[in-house]
Every structure is written in structure tokens, then in C-alpha cells.
Design a protein around this motif. Structure first.
Motif, mmCIF file in Angstrom:
data_model
loop_
_atom_site.group_PDB
_atom_site.id
_atom_site.type_symbol
_atom_site.label_atom_id
_atom_site.label_comp_id
_atom_site.label_asym_id
_atom_site.label_seq_id
_atom_site.Cartn_x
_atom_site.Cartn_y
_atom_site.Cartn_z
ATOM 1 N N LEU A 4 0.786 -1.229 0.018
ATOM 2 C CA LEU A 4 -0.158 -0.141 0.119
ATOM 3 C C LEU A 4 0.890 1.262 -0.018
ATOM 4 N N ASP A 5 1.987 1.261 0.704
ATOM 5 C CA ASP A 5 2.878 2.367 0.556
ATOM 6 C C ASP A 5 3.445 2.413 -0.805
ATOM 7 N N THR A 6 3.844 1.598 -1.217
ATOM 8 C CA THR A 6 4.496 1.738 -2.677
ATOM 9 C C THR A 6 3.243 2.179 -3.613
ATOM 10 N N ALA A 169 -6.027 13.749 -12.935
ATOM 11 C CA ALA A 169 -6.608 14.719 -12.202
ATOM 12 C C ALA A 169 -5.981 15.039 -10.816
ATOM 13 N N PHE A 170 -6.677 15.005 -9.646
ATOM 14 C CA PHE A 170 -6.249 15.475 -8.523
ATOM 15 C C PHE A 170 -5.624 14.230 -7.590
ATOM 16 N N ALA A 171 -4.929 13.355 -8.194
ATOM 17 C CA ALA A 171 -4.427 11.997 -7.721
ATOM 18 C C ALA A 171 -3.294 12.556 -6.645
ATOM 19 N N GLU A 172 -2.631 13.436 -6.795
ATOM 20 C CA GLU A 172 -1.446 13.864 -6.032
ATOM 21 C C GLU A 172 -2.110 14.483 -4.792
ATOM 22 N N ASP A 173 -3.156 14.864 -4.665
ATOM 23 C CA ASP A 173 -3.782 15.686 -3.655
ATOM 24 C C ASP A 173 -4.594 14.772 -2.477
ATOM 25 N N ILE A 174 -4.375 13.552 -2.851
ATOM 26 C CA ILE A 174 -5.144 12.656 -2.022
ATOM 27 C C ILE A 174 -4.012 12.328 -0.829
ATOM 28 N N SER A 175 -4.591 12.502 0.431
ATOM 29 C CA SER A 175 -3.773 12.265 1.547
ATOM 30 C C SER A 175 -3.096 10.931 1.952
ATOM 31 N N ARG A 176 -2.057 10.724 2.473
ATOM 32 C CA ARG A 176 -1.745 9.004 2.749
ATOM 33 C C ARG A 176 -2.750 8.653 3.688
ATOM 34 N N GLU A 177 -3.418 9.340 4.628
ATOM 35 C CA GLU A 177 -4.331 8.978 5.516
ATOM 36 C C GLU A 177 -5.581 8.432 4.888
ATOM 37 N N ASP A 178 -5.976 9.236 3.718
ATOM 38 C CA ASP A 178 -7.232 8.890 2.961
ATOM 39 C C ASP A 178 -6.997 7.776 2.190
ATOM 40 N N PHE A 179 -5.892 7.634 1.512
ATOM 41 C CA PHE A 179 -5.226 6.650 0.657
ATOM 42 C C PHE A 179 -5.460 5.172 1.435
ATOM 43 N N ASP A 182 -8.777 2.715 3.090
ATOM 44 C CA ASP A 182 -9.582 1.444 2.608
ATOM 45 C C ASP A 182 -8.718 0.979 1.397
ATOM 46 N N THR A 183 -8.388 -0.535 1.711
ATOM 47 C CA THR A 183 -7.500 -1.121 0.626
ATOM 48 C C THR A 183 -8.255 -1.162 -0.603
ATOM 49 N N HIS A 184 -9.492 -1.583 -0.775
ATOM 50 C CA HIS A 184 -10.146 -1.762 -2.236
ATOM 51 C C HIS A 184 -10.069 -0.264 -2.888
ATOM 52 N N SER A 185 -10.390 1.081 -2.203
ATOM 53 C CA SER A 185 -10.158 2.213 -2.863
ATOM 54 C C SER A 185 -8.866 2.709 -3.126
ATOM 55 N N ALA A 186 -7.909 2.150 -2.566
ATOM 56 C CA ALA A 186 -6.712 2.489 -2.611
ATOM 57 C C ALA A 186 -6.091 1.822 -3.993
ATOM 58 N N CYS A 187 -6.528 0.333 -4.243
ATOM 59 C CA CYS A 187 -6.143 -0.483 -5.328
ATOM 60 C C CYS A 187 -6.899 -0.038 -6.786
ATOM 61 N N PHE A 188 -7.965 0.720 -6.411
ATOM 62 C CA PHE A 188 -8.486 1.111 -7.637
ATOM 63 C C PHE A 188 -7.815 2.555 -8.168
ATOM 64 N N ILE A 189 -7.620 3.418 -7.334
ATOM 65 C CA ILE A 189 -7.078 4.474 -7.515
ATOM 66 C C ILE A 189 -5.651 4.324 -8.209
ATOM 67 N N ALA A 190 -5.044 3.645 -7.444
ATOM 68 C CA ALA A 190 -3.385 3.512 -7.954
ATOM 69 C C ALA A 190 -3.693 2.811 -9.182
ATOM 70 N N TYR A 191 -4.440 1.888 -9.602
ATOM 71 C CA TYR A 191 -4.209 1.208 -11.014
ATOM 72 C C TYR A 191 -5.078 2.388 -12.106
ATOM 73 N N TYR A 192 -5.927 2.717 -11.516
ATOM 74 C CA TYR A 192 -6.727 3.656 -12.697
ATOM 75 C C TYR A 192 -5.568 4.992 -12.852
ATOM 76 N N THR A 193 -5.001 5.321 -11.940
ATOM 77 C CA THR A 193 -3.931 6.394 -12.145
ATOM 78 C C THR A 193 -3.089 6.253 -13.055
ATOM 79 N N ALA A 194 -2.497 4.809 -12.889
ATOM 80 C CA ALA A 194 -1.466 4.263 -13.862
ATOM 81 C C ALA A 194 -1.999 4.098 -15.410
ATOM 82 N N ARG A 195 -3.149 3.993 -15.544
ATOM 83 C CA ARG A 195 -3.855 3.749 -16.604
ATOM 84 C C ARG A 195 -3.950 5.262 -17.294
ATOM 85 N N CYS A 196 -4.318 6.092 -16.393
ATOM 86 C CA CYS A 196 -4.622 7.330 -17.083
ATOM 87 C C CYS A 196 -3.063 7.987 -17.496
ATOM 88 N N ASN A 197 -2.129 7.630 -16.731
ATOM 89 C CA ASN A 197 -0.742 8.214 -17.281
ATOM 90 C C ASN A 197 0.033 7.476 -18.135
#
Length: 437
Positions: A4-6, A169-179, A182-197
Motif C-alpha cells: 500500500l505504501d508503494t 486529475a487530483f491524484a496527488e492531492d489525496i492524503s496518505r491517510e485517506d489513501f 480502505d484497501t479496495h479504494s486504494a487499489c482502484f485509485i492506484a491502478y486507474y491513475t497508472a492507466r491515466c498516465n
């Protein structure tokens, strides 16, 4: 927790989706169904750590702002002061350093004219500066160079920020605490962000859509756990109607204000680029001398912000505002060879470009210099055969999951088969048109 940290650290990087997928597998594999695991493995099996080469020639980070290390070190030596706290790639750190050092020679930051802002002998004496003219001029010149560098850094930082927002979008504004909440949310955010990039490909078939079947599966897992899913964090990167519906009205309003402010900032740079470059508005084919990279990155940020702005108006039940003000998209510049390729294949041109040419420039609408509303945009779309609601000009886009496709190894948008060979060829300028003797 290590995965999750990575994953969190990857939000500001440009990792391949496959390399994010394998981390997600490490984190959640034991909790996935066989069907979900098979889907995730389409990407995870292609991660670099599972390949023979374990190497990519593509940079895994966005271009960094060139810092003021040289200018700062010179100032430290001349003024005999300590190194500033923080990275000198951060304009705020450099600005604070200038504000600290400038008073040492009674100089006001930002006032750097050799003719009007330097102190003469009498003024130096009155200020208590026991400095020769030569010594004073050297110190003044040092700060002048640092201020010039700071202006360049601020400009670079703004362009870099818009490039990243145009991607994720605002992926870099997400705080570590919010990320981490929830593991499920974190996994979606990380994968979708990589796809956007993903980088743009040299093609006439359209670019890959970021919301693929794996992203959809990860989002569905969030929907299956509504009590823990962090929809606020997800909405920072995926501003889709069904995500916005999960937010409170207060959260929706905050996001609307945030995207509106961003639109105003982007509009300023777009207008500056438009007036300082000679773009062909009718064709948007790039010409020699055009700053096409900055324009395209900024236009992408504008279109991302515009989509989010429209989506939020609908989510808040405020789409009636479009009857008063509705600015258009910003068209990206297209390379001449790609335009010729389209023509050779019998393509008659992008209908969105035809709409663009019927509407006033979007930043002029936002600033109030001219007017444009929903009916005018709808009429322009209908005139060229576009559905105003389905084309993204007037209503939220419908996101449908596309099949997963492996990330291609690209050099200037062209797919290559061997990343190590690509590195060697780039070093010898084969991809830039400048062959060394």
C-alpha cells in the motif's frame, strides 16, 4: 502495508499499470475470486519483475522542475548564509530564501533593475552597508539571477502541474491517510491513475481509454464494500456521475469550486500560449516554432477540468448554469504526418475540430470577454453531425470498460520490441532525426 505504501508513492510517478497490478495482487490476491484473479493476472503477469529483461526504456516519473541549486550555492558562498531548509526544486523554498537574503543588502525582492533599484554610494552608506561598489554589484547581480531562475521555476512548476492533472486529475492531492483508509479504494485509485498516465501512441485509431476491465473490477469491489469505500478519495481521480453520487452535497460543492479555480488558472496559460504562438486554428496542425508539448499538456488539463466541471454541475442539479455559460473544449495540436496519415486513410477530419471552429475561444468565455451557452454549443454539434449529449460537449461522458491491453514500449509514440535496444538507439539520436556521424 508495504504494498500500500508503494501504491501510494506511485500516484505521482508514471509506473506501468502492469507493475501496479502485481502489487495489487500481492496486497489483495488472497481475497479475490478466481475470476477476479484471472482478470488481474492479465496485467500482473506482464509486470517487469516477471519478465526476463525486467527493464523499460520509458521514464517512470514525470519531468521534474530544474532546481536552483547552482544559483543557491553561489548566493550561499557570497552572502555567507546557511543552505535553505527544503528542496531547491520547490519554488516556495527558493522564494523564502530570497526573502531572507535580500534584506542583507537592503534589496526588495522582485525589484532588480540595474538602473533604478541599485543603491548608490550615499544610499549604501545611509543603509549602513560597508560595501564597495564592485562587491555590492556582485551581490545584487547574484540575487537578480536567482530571481530570474525563480520565475522560470514557477513557470515550469505550473506547466508540470497542469500536465499531471491532465493525466490523473487530483491524484496527488489525496492524503496518505485517506489513501490508506480502505484497501479496495486504494487499489482502484492506484491502478486507474497508472492507466491515466499512459503515454500517447503514434496512431490514428485513438488512444487507449484508462477505464479498462481491470479498473472496472477494482471499482466493483469498492461498490461491494460501501461501508468502507472512500468515495471522496476516488472522486479525486475518477469524476464519474456514479462516483459523485456517493458524495455529500458539501463535498460535491467543494470539488466544483476546486475545478473552477483550476479552470481559471489553466485559462490564463492557454491564452498566453495562444497569443505567443502562431497556431492554425482551422486545422490545429503543428507548425515549426509552436510550443506543441506545453499546449497539448495544458489543453488536456483544460478538457479534464471541463469534464469534471460539467459532471459536478449535473451531480448538484445545477446543469441549468450551462444555459448561461458553457465554454468549449480546447483542441490539441496534431502532427503534420498524423494529419497526412488521416487524409491518406480517407478520414475527413475530426468533427470536434469543426465544433471548436464555430465557438468562441473557451478562455475568453470563462473570463467574460465573450459569451457562449448550451444552445450555441448544441447547435454547433448538430451542424457537424455530433450528438451534443453523447460527445462530451454538454453532458457527462458514459464510461464503459474497455478490454485490457498491455502497455506498449514506446519511443516518441512509436512501439518498439526491445527496450534495451530503444535506449541505445535514443542515445544515438535515431529517434530524433539527428543522426550523429
Amino acid at each position: 502495508m508495504l504494498s500500500l505504501d508503494t501504491l501510494y508513492e506511485s500516484l505521482c510517478l508514471r509506473k506501468r499499470p502492469e507493475d501496479i497490478a502485481v502489487l495489487i495482487r500481492d496486497e489483495t490476491g488472497a481475497h479475490l475470486s478466481s475470476a477476479e484473479l484471472a482478470l488481474l493476472d492479465k496485467a500482473a503477469s506482464l509486470a517487469l519483475r516477471n519478465q526476463v529483461w525486467q527493464y523499460t526504456s520509458m521514464l517512470e516519473s514525470f519531468a521534474a522542475v530544474v532546481g536552483a541549486e547552482q544559483q543557491i550555492n553561489t548566493a550561499i558562498q557570497l552572502f555567507k548564509v546557511d543552505h535553505p531548509n527544503g528542496a531547491v526544486t520547490d519554488p516556495q523554498v527558493v522564494d523564502t530564501f530570497l526573502a531572507t537574503v535580500s534584506p542583507l543588502i537592503h534589496k526588495n525582492p522582485g525589484f532588480s533593475s540595474y538602473k533604478t533599484d541599485r543603491l548608490n554610494r550615499e544610499a549604501r552608506a545611509a543603509a549602513g552597508l560597508d560595501l564597495s561598489k564592485r562587491r555590492y554589484n556582485k551581490l545584487f547581480r547574484c540575487l537578480r539571477h536567482l530571481e530570474k531562475k525563480l520565475r522560470t521555476m514557477i513557470s515550469q512548476a505550473e506547466k508540470s502541474r497542469f500536465q499531471r492533472i491532465g493525466k490523473h486529475a487530483f491524484a496527488e492531492d489525496i492524503s496518505r491517510e485517506d489513501f490508506m483508509a480502505d484497501t479496495h479504494s486504494a487499489c482502484f485509485i492506484a491502478y486507474y491513475t497508472a492507466r491515466c498516465n499512459l503515454r500517447s501512441e503514434f496512431t490514428i485509431d485513438g488512444q487507449q481509454r484508462p477505464y479498462d476491465e481491470i479498473a472496472d473490477m477494482l471499482l466493483q469491489r469498492c461498490l461491494l464494500h460501501p461501508e468502507t469505500a472512500n468515495w471522496w478519495a476516488i472522486a479525486q481521480v475518477y469524476v464519474a456521475p456514479h462516483v459523485l453520487d456517493k458524495l455529500t452535497a458539501e463535498q460535491q460543492g467543494f470539488l466544483l469550486g476546486k475545478w473552477t479555480t483550476l479552470l481559471q488558472q489553466i485559462a490564463t496559460l492557454l491564452e498566453n500560449l495562444w497569443t505567443t504562438n502562431e497556431f492554425n486554428q482551422m486545422t490545429m496542425v503543428v507548425k515549426r516554432g509552436n510550443d506543441s508539448s506545453t499546449w497539448n499538456n495544458t489543453a488536456a488539463a483544460w478538457n479534464k477540468a471541463r469534464d469534471s466541471w460539467i459532471n459536478l454541475h449535473y451531480a448538484l442539479g445545477m446543469d441549468f448554469m450551462l444555459d448561461e455559460i458553457c465554454f468549449g473544449k480546447a483542441m490539441r495540436l496534431i502532427a503534420g504526418d498524423v494529419a497526412a496519415w488521416h487524409h491518406a486513410m480517407g478520414n475527413n477530419g475530426d468533427k470536434n475540430l469543426l465544433v471548436w471552429n464555430q465557438l468562441p475561444l473557451p478562455w475568453e468565455v470563462l473570463s467574460g470577454k465573450t459569451t457562449c451557452n448550451r444552445e450555441r454549443v448544441a447547435a454547433a454539434c448538430r451542424k457537424v453531425g455530433l450528438d451534443p449529449q453523447q460527445s462530451g460537449w454538454l453532458a457527462p461522458r458514459k464510461h464503459q470498460a474497455v478490454p485490457f491491453r498491455a502497455t506498449p514500449e514506446l519511443v516518441h509514440g512509436v512501439t518498439i520490441t526491445n527496450p534495451y535496444l530503444a535506449k541505445i538507439l535514443k542515445q544515438h539520436k535515431y529517434f530524433s532525426g539527428k543522426i550523429t556521424e
